[in-house]
Structures are given as structure tokens and as C-alpha cells.
Write a protein that holds these residues in place. Structure first.
Motif, PDB file in Angstrom:
ATOM      1  N   ASP A 205       5.141 -14.588   4.894  1.00  0.00           N
ATOM      2  CA  ASP A 205       4.055 -15.520   5.204  1.00  0.00           C
ATOM      3  C   ASP A 205       4.331 -16.903   4.644  1.00  0.00           C
ATOM      4  O   ASP A 205       4.184 -17.907   5.349  1.00  0.00           O
ATOM      5  N   THR A 206       4.724 -16.961   3.370  1.00  0.00           N
ATOM      6  CA  THR A 206       4.902 -18.262   2.716  1.00  0.00           C
ATOM      7  C   THR A 206       6.206 -18.301   1.946  1.00  0.00           C
ATOM      8  O   THR A 206       6.701 -17.281   1.457  1.00  0.00           O
ATOM      9  N   LEU A 207       6.766 -19.512   1.833  1.00  0.00           N
ATOM     10  CA  LEU A 207       7.962 -19.759   1.039  1.00  0.00           C
ATOM     11  C   LEU A 207       7.530 -20.499  -0.218  1.00  0.00           C
ATOM     12  O   LEU A 207       6.972 -21.599  -0.141  1.00  0.00           O
TER      13      LEU A 207
ATOM     14  N   GLY B  46      -4.154  -6.832   5.912  1.00  0.00           N
ATOM     15  CA  GLY B  46      -4.479  -8.188   6.350  1.00  0.00           C
ATOM     16  C   GLY B  46      -3.677  -8.622   7.553  1.00  0.00           C
ATOM     17  O   GLY B  46      -2.630  -8.050   7.872  1.00  0.00           O
ATOM     18  N   GLN B  47      -4.191  -9.653   8.228  1.00  0.00           N
ATOM     19  CA  GLN B  47      -3.515 -10.200   9.394  1.00  0.00           C
ATOM     20  C   GLN B  47      -2.510 -11.263   8.967  1.00  0.00           C
ATOM     21  O   GLN B  47      -2.757 -12.035   8.043  1.00  0.00           O
TER      22      GLN B  47
ATOM     23  N   ARG C  16      10.401  -6.884   8.717  1.00  0.00           N
ATOM     24  CA  ARG C  16       9.039  -7.366   8.448  1.00  0.00           C
ATOM     25  C   ARG C  16       8.543  -6.705   7.156  1.00  0.00           C
ATOM     26  O   ARG C  16       8.228  -5.517   7.122  1.00  0.00           O
ATOM     27  N   LEU C  17       8.478  -7.486   6.078  1.00  0.00           N
ATOM     28  CA  LEU C  17       8.055  -6.951   4.784  1.00  0.00           C
ATOM     29  C   LEU C  17       6.621  -6.437   4.825  1.00  0.00           C
ATOM     30  O   LEU C  17       6.267  -5.479   4.132  1.00  0.00           O
ATOM     31  N   ARG C  18       5.773  -7.054   5.655  1.00  0.00           N
ATOM     32  CA  ARG C  18       4.378  -6.610   5.753  1.00  0.00           C
ATOM     33  C   ARG C  18       4.311  -5.169   6.249  1.00  0.00           C
ATOM     34  O   ARG C  18       3.498  -4.357   5.765  1.00  0.00           O
ATOM     35  N   THR C  19       5.196  -4.817   7.188  1.00  0.00           N
ATOM     36  CA  THR C  19       5.201  -3.459   7.735  1.00  0.00           C
ATOM     37  C   THR C  19       5.823  -2.470   6.754  1.00  0.00           C
ATOM     38  O   THR C  19       5.299  -1.375   6.527  1.00  0.00           O
ATOM     39  N   ILE C  20       6.954  -2.850   6.144  1.00  0.00           N
ATOM     40  CA  ILE C  20       7.671  -1.942   5.257  1.00  0.00           C
ATOM     41  C   ILE C  20       6.822  -1.560   4.045  1.00  0.00           C
ATOM     42  O   ILE C  20       6.767  -0.398   3.642  1.00  0.00           O
TER      43      ILE C  20
ATOM     44  N   VAL D   6       3.751 -12.484   0.892  1.00  0.00           N
ATOM     45  CA  VAL D   6       3.305 -11.734   2.070  1.00  0.00           C
ATOM     46  C   VAL D   6       1.895 -11.246   1.756  1.00  0.00           C
ATOM     47  O   VAL D   6       1.716 -10.358   0.911  1.00  0.00           O
ATOM     48  N   GLY D   7       0.890 -11.832   2.409  1.00  0.00           N
ATOM     49  CA  GLY D   7      -0.488 -11.513   2.077  1.00  0.00           C
ATOM     50  C   GLY D   7      -0.766 -11.915   0.639  1.00  0.00           C
ATOM     51  O   GLY D   7      -0.452 -13.037   0.212  1.00  0.00           O
ATOM     52  N   SER D   8      -1.306 -10.996  -0.135  1.00  0.00           N
ATOM     53  CA  SER D   8      -1.571 -11.280  -1.546  1.00  0.00           C
ATOM     54  C   SER D   8      -0.432 -10.844  -2.447  1.00  0.00           C
ATOM     55  O   SER D   8      -0.533 -10.954  -3.672  1.00  0.00           O
TER      56      SER D   8
END
Length: 705
Positions: free
Chosen positions: A650-652, A627-628, A618-622, A579-581
Motif C-alpha cells: 500500500d505505502t512506501l 481491509g480494502q 500480494r502481501l495482503r493476500t499472503i 500494507v493496511g495497518s
């Protein structure tokens, strides 16, 4: 003590623990088969070996105690005694006491403490009827005190009777006179702090208090019982006036503050339960969770110096256990296999270097190295794997003792004892299993008369079963008792304000309420259970082991508690996502599938997956990741306790074998993270704790949308 002698003492302690475990199992087996002469001989040899080994190290208290037990067993071996339930009941505490003294030696105490001496005298007194040559010499001057009911102690009583005591027919002086029948009241001081001016006095109102010193051999619970009739509207404080700090320092190691205070006699079960109830009420009110010791001091149940001494003992126990030398027995063939694999790995590593110079076959050689590394990993982990049967067999003693207390007949059936799991897990699963077994015997299995009315056999059945399933180990505690009462549990939850009246709940949600702190449907509190303290600790301890607990029940047929644990705490198979970096690890046994996030799900927190609603996390929010998000995102579908949810990432990055690293004290309160790992590029990835993650971020309303 020289290093050689210290090593020999460590060996003695390890072997003594194993001998005492065999001693207990032998006694329980002897009760079922009194004619087993081999078992009697084995029990005698155990005590004889312990006595001889203890003498080599100058452990005279161990030698003296085991000599008396050995004498009784020798009489049994020679046919001068016969096996009876009373004899077994007298010998079982002997094994416990020897174990306590061995643990004291392990903690650096070569001599018996006053508490151990008193316990030993009491236990040996129970053996006197079985000593054919007359009373054994115990070498303790405390025996006379035991004959009179216990060690004499000095107590300080601060008594403020309620203002309406006189109106209710209670004479404060009568309580002091009654105390004099239990011991000696050496001093009484009248407290006049609340005495008003003469013209404001009411002759029917009690304004006086008393500060008294009381010397007695009665336990604190008995002294406390004197004031049962006035406890509601009075302030009664009973604290030890003698040196309880020394008593606590001499006790065996204990993890819990309450156990230390109860064992020393400084507090009673009632006082600890009352303090725990206050702690839970303040926690529910949203305030800062107070410490148990602070509450005991605040309510004047235990003086501050005694609490501080117990806390110091508690910290010392934790420190000593963290530095304790741990040993484990390893099967020789497993060690031989590991050594052989290491040899093959060395040869394969050399082959990689040769092929690298030749430029031919390097890829094949590297593949062989990776295969051997994998085998070495599995072989090394197998060294820590031990059968769980040893832990399960310890409950034979628990079932026997509890059934004697409850006057119930229950057969314990153990299956799957050969199933193996990590030694660290075996050591830590004992306490949760103990609570479940005691609860099943107390609340699950009915008394004989009730079983007869329902057409059940008079003897109940409790089954402990263990088996491997999909990379985990499952332990079941099954009873054939009355089962959980759904309506009663729900009514109690409504009464306590945990659930709104008329709420629609599934069976699993209702039964899950028994794991809430302080929850209990039992009307009468017993010395085994009923205070609502324990089932929440069971679930928390199992969660700390990355495990889960489920309940299945049928009214009139029984209840099954099913614990699912990983085989090891060191390495897990995970699924790596980005998720992002940032990188995260999801335990692979919780992942069911991966799908692409629909384009129309940008503003929603759920999606339809094959006709079912799947809520998002949503892991990005938690984790507040900058980043977008990319144009194309993925959903990792996970399942926890029958509830499905999706992790938006974002990626697997695929399957990843994870070596778990602890996060440290700074992150101890992080609810959704169970650990971390280091990736091949040196970066750190967090390991997600799926249970709390789903519970805290997916509401029941979302699932029902």
C-alpha cells in the motif's frame, strides 16, 4: 572452585584453543618446509605451555598426554628425528585429542573419560616408533585390549534368517561358527516362534531364529559384515549388551544424534544411512516426518535406552553451548575509537540541552547527535568483525587428510583471508564449507591418471576465495576438476521422479537439483560422500544465515560454489513498506526499484515492466490482512538468485536500519519471515525472507508467461 580460579581456567581454555589451532597450522607448514627450525621450536613450546598450564589446574590426563608429545617434539628439535609425512600424520591426531580433552574440561569434566583414555592410548601407540627412549608410559590398563584390536564388548544378536535361506545354500549355523572365530559366543537361544505344526512344515524352509550373546573386540561394522550375504531377506539386529549409556555420557559434545551413536559404537554408518533413507522416503510420501531416533528403535538397530541417552546428550550439548561463555579478541584501536565516540556523544547530548534552552541551533545539535549515534553503531559492530582467514586456513588439514585417503594431489590456495565478517557468522559457516570442500575433493578433482589423459596437471587445485561485495561477503569454493554433468543430473532426477521426462529446464535449474534431499549421482558410496545427505543441509544452513548459494560449472574445467552472506546478523539495512495497518521490512540489498501498480492490473498477477513479465506477490493476500486496498498501490521490485518478482504494497515508507529480533519458537516454522524489529512508535514490523517468499509464491510457469 573459587571464582578467581574459575576465571583463570576460562582463560586457560581460551588460550589452549588458540595454541592448538596454531599447532595444527604449524604441523601442516612443517610438512611443506621440513627445515623450518622456528616452526619446530614453536610446536615444542605449544605442548610445553599446555603441559605446564594443565598441571596448575590438576588436569593430570592432559599433562600425561602432552608430556609424550612434547618428548617427540624435543627429539625433533634436537635433530634426533627428521620431519616425515608419517611423523606429521602421527602428530596431527595428537592435537585433535588434546583439543577434545580441553573441550571436556570446558564442559566441566576435569578427568578423562574411558573413551578419551582409549583414544589417547591408540594415538600414543602410533607415536611409539618416534620415541627414541623406548615406549612411553601411558598409565592405562587398556593398552592390551588395543593390541588385540580394540575394547572388548558384549553384543546381543537377534537373527531371523529368511525362509529361503536353506534353498539358497545358506546354513544358519555356519554364521554362528564363523562368529566364534572373531570372539566368543557365550549364549545361543533357539527361537521357535515361527515354527508351524509338524504336518505343515517344509523341510527346505527355515523357520528358526537365534538369540545370541557375543563377546568380541571387533567393531560393529565388522560383525555386521558377517551377514552381508543374507541381509536382503533376513532380519538381523545387532545391539550392544553392555552399558553404552555410560559410554555416550563420556563422549565429547556432539550436535548430531547419528554422530553420537557412531562415535560410541552403538550404530554403524550403514545403519544411520539406512535410517536417514527411510526418513526421507516417508517425508516424500507426504506423511509426518519421523525422528531419526524413532526409526532406529523401530528397525531394532539401536535399543531405546541407548537412543534416549544419546538424545539427552544432544540436548545437554545444545544447552551448554547456549550458556557457554563466549569471548572475542578485539583490536585495541577499535575499542579506543568507540570510547572516543561515546565521549563525543555525551558532549553532543549536553549541547542539545543547552541549545534547547537558548532556542538557537537545536536542529544542528540534534543532527550532530544522530551522526555520532550512527558512528557508534558502526564502531560497535566492528568489534564483532573478525577476519575469515582463520576459518579458511583450517581447511589445510582437511585437504591434506582427504587427499591421503583418496590418493590425490591437490594444492589449496586461499585468497581474501583478510575479509572480515561477524564472528557469529564465521563460527556457523564452517560446516557448510567443510562439506563443499570434501565434495570438491571427492567428486570434483579427478584422480591423477584421469587428469593426465585430459592434459591437465597431475596436481589439482582447490581455491577458497573471500571478498566483500555490495554490503555482503562472498565466499567461493573453486576446483579445476571435471565439472558437473548436466545430462547425468537430469537423468537421475527423472529416474527418481523429481522431474518429468522431456521437461525443459535451464542449466541453473538442473544444477540446483543437487541441493535436493537424498540426491546423488554417485554410484559407489564412500566414507566421504555419495549418500545424498549433505548438500540440502548446506543450503538450509546457509539460508538460516540469510545467505544464498549459487553454482557455476563448465564440463572439464571445474565448478564454483559461491556463497553470499550478510556481514552481520545483528543489523540490516531494510526498506519499510506498509500494507493496511501492518508494516514489513524488505532487505535493501534485494530491492532493485519501486514502481506504481498499473490500474489495469487489478485482476492479474503480473505486469509488463520495460518489456519483461514481472510476476506479483500480494502481501495482503499472503498474510491475510483485513481491509480494502487503497486506490493507488505500489510494487517493490525484488531479485533473488536471478529471479525477479514484485511485492504489491500500500505505502512506501523508505529506507530503515533494522535491529533484528528473533521471533521465538512459536514462529520457528514460518517460512517467509526471518525476524522482526521494533519501530520508533513501538509497533512491531516483520522482516521478510525474500528467498522462500519468491520460491513458494512465484512459479516457473508465471515467469514464462
Amino acid at each position: 572452585m573459587t571464582d578467581d580460579l574459575s576465571d583463570a581456567l576460562d582463560t586457560f581454555i581460551t588460550e589452549a584453543r588458540e595454541l592448538l589451532q596454531d599447532f595444527e597450522e604449524g604441523l601442516l607448514g612443517l610438512e611443506d618446509d621440513p627445515s623450518a627450525g622456528d616452526t619446530v621450536n614453536a610446536l615444542f613450546r605449544t605442548m610445553h605451555t599446555l603441559k605446564g598450564s594443565a598441571g596448575l589446574f590438576g588436569l593430570h590426563h592432559l599433562v600425561a598426554f602432552t608430556h609424550v608429545v612434547e618428548t617427540v617434539l624435543d627429539s625433533l628439535r634436537e635433530g634426533e628425528l627428521t620431519v616425515t609425512a608419517e611423523l606429521v600424520s602421527a602428530l596431527l591426531p595428537c592435537g585433535d585429542h588434546v583439543s577434545s580433552m580441553v573441550e571436556g574440561v570446558a564442559a566441566g569434566r576435569p578427568d578423562a573419560t574411558p573413551a578419551e583414555t582409549a583414544d589417547g592410548d591408540r594415538i600414543l601407540a602410533a607415536l611409539q616408533p618416534f620415541l627414541t627412549d623406548g615406549p612411553a608410559h601411558t598409565g592405562s590398563a587398556a593398552a592390551d585390549e588395543r593390541q588385540s584390536g580394540g575394547a572388548v564388548r558384549t553384543w546381543r544378536l537377534t537373527l531371523w534368517f529368511g525362509p529361503d535361506s536353506l534353498r539358497n545354500g545358506m546354513d544358519p549355523l555356519s554364521f554362528l561358527r564363523y562368529l566364534a572365530t572373531m570372539g566368543t559366543v557365550t549364549r545361543v537361544t533357539t527361537l521357535t516362534d515361527q515354527l508351524p505344526e509338524p504336518d505343515l512344515m517344509d523341510p527346505e524352509t527355515c523357520y528358526l531364529g537365534f538369540d545370541a550373546e557375543f563377546v568380541s573386540g571387533a567393531p560393529k561394522t565388522e560383525i555386521e559384515g558377517v551377514f552381508d550375504f543374507v541381509r536382503e531377506d533376513s532380519q538381523i539386529a545387532i545391539v550392544p549388551a553392555d552399558d553404552y549409556v555410560t559410554v555416550i555420557d563420556g563422549l565429547p559434545d556432539q550436535d548430531r544424534l547419528g554422530d553420537l551413536l557412531i562415535r560410541s559404537g552403538a550404530a554403524t554408518d550403514l545403519e544411520i544411512a539406512r535410517a536417514l533413507r527411510i526418513q526421507q522416503e516417508r517425508n516424500r510420501s507426504g506423511g509426518t516426518l519421523p525422528q531419526l531416533g524413532e526409526i532406529l528403535i523401530e528397525t531394532r538397530a539401536v535399543p531405546k535406552p541407548v537412543v534416549e541417552a544419546a538424545l539427552g546428550k544432544q540436548r545437554k550439548t545444545a544447552d551448554s553451548r547456549s550458556h557457554e561463555t563466549q569471548t572475542i579478541r578485539v583490536y585495541a584501536n577499535r575499542l579506543d575509537k568507540l570510547i572516543d565516540l561515546v565521549g563525543e556523544l555525551v558532549i553532543a547530548q549536553s549541547s542539545v540541552g543547552i541549545h534547547r534552552r537558548d532556542g538557537d541551533g537545536e536542529e544542528e545539535a540534534q543532527g550532530e547527535v544522530m551522526r555520532l549515534v550512527e558512528e557508534v553503531r558502526h564502531s560497535a559492530l566492528s568489534l564483532r568483525m573478525v577476519p575469515i582467514g582463520t576459518t579458511l586456513r583450517r581447511f589445510e588439514r582437511v585437504v591434506r587428510d582427504v587427499c591421503v585417503d583418496l590418493d590425490k594431489d591437490v594444492d589449496l590456495v586461499i585468497t581474501g583471508g583478510e575479509a572480515e565478517m561477524d564472528k557469529a557468522l564465521v563460527e556457523r559457516i564452517g560446516d557448510p564449507l567443510l562439506h563443499l570442500v570434501r565434495n570438491a575433493l571427492d567428486h570434483g578433482v579427478e584422480p591423477r591418471a584421469e587428469r593426465g589423459r585430459t592434459g591437465k596437471p597431475a596436481r589439482g587445485k582447490l581455491r577458497l576465495n573471500a571478498f566483500h561485495d555490495a554490503g555482503s561477503i562472498v565466499i567461493e569454493v573453486v576446483d579445476d576438476g571435471r565439472g558437473l554433468n548436466r545430462d547425468r543430473i537430469l537423468a537421475k532426477a527423472v529416474d527418481r521422479g523429481m522431474v518429468q521426462a522431456g521437461a525443459t529446464m535451464t542449466d541453473s535449474e538442473v544444477f540446483d537439483l543437487i541441493f535436493e534431499p537424498g540426491f546423488s549421482t554417485v554410484e559407489t558410496v564412500s566414507n566421504l560422500s555419495g549418500r545424498g545427505v549433505g548438500m540440502d543441509v548446506v543450503r538450509r544452513n546457509i539460508a538460516e544465515l540469510r545467505g544464498t548459494i549459487e553454482v557455476e560449472t563448465a564440463t572439464g574445467e571445474g565448478t564454483t560454489f559461491r556463497i553470499r552472506l550478510p556481514l552481520t546478523l545483528a543489523i540490516i539495512d531494510g526498506f519499510l513498506v506498509g500494507v493496511g495497518s501492518s508494516a514489513f521490512i524488505v532487505p535493501l540489498d534485494r530491492v532493485t526499484e519501486c514502481v506504481e501498480l498499473p490500474a489495469n492490473a487489478a485482476g492479474r498477477d503480473c505486469m509488463y515492466l520495460r518489456g519483461e513479465v514481472l510476476p506479483f506477490i500480494r502481501l495482503r493476500t499472503i498474510f491475510d490482512i483485513d481491509g480494502q486496498p487503497p486506490r493507488r498501490q505500489n510494487v517493490v521490485v525484488i531479485e533473488q538468485s536471478g529471479q525477479r518478482a514484485g511485492l504489491v504494497v500500500d505505502t512506501l515508507l523508505g529506507q530503515f536500519q533494522t535491529v533484528i529480533k528473533p521471533l521465538g519458537v512459536l514462529f520457528s516454522e514460518a517460512r517467509c519471515i526471518s525476524g522482526s524489529t521494533i519501530l520508533g512508535n513501538g509497533e512491531v514490523a516483520l522482516i521478510l525472507d525474500v528467498g522462500p517468499l519468491v520460491a513458494e509464491n512465484v512459479s516457473r510457469e508465471q515467469v514464462l508467461v
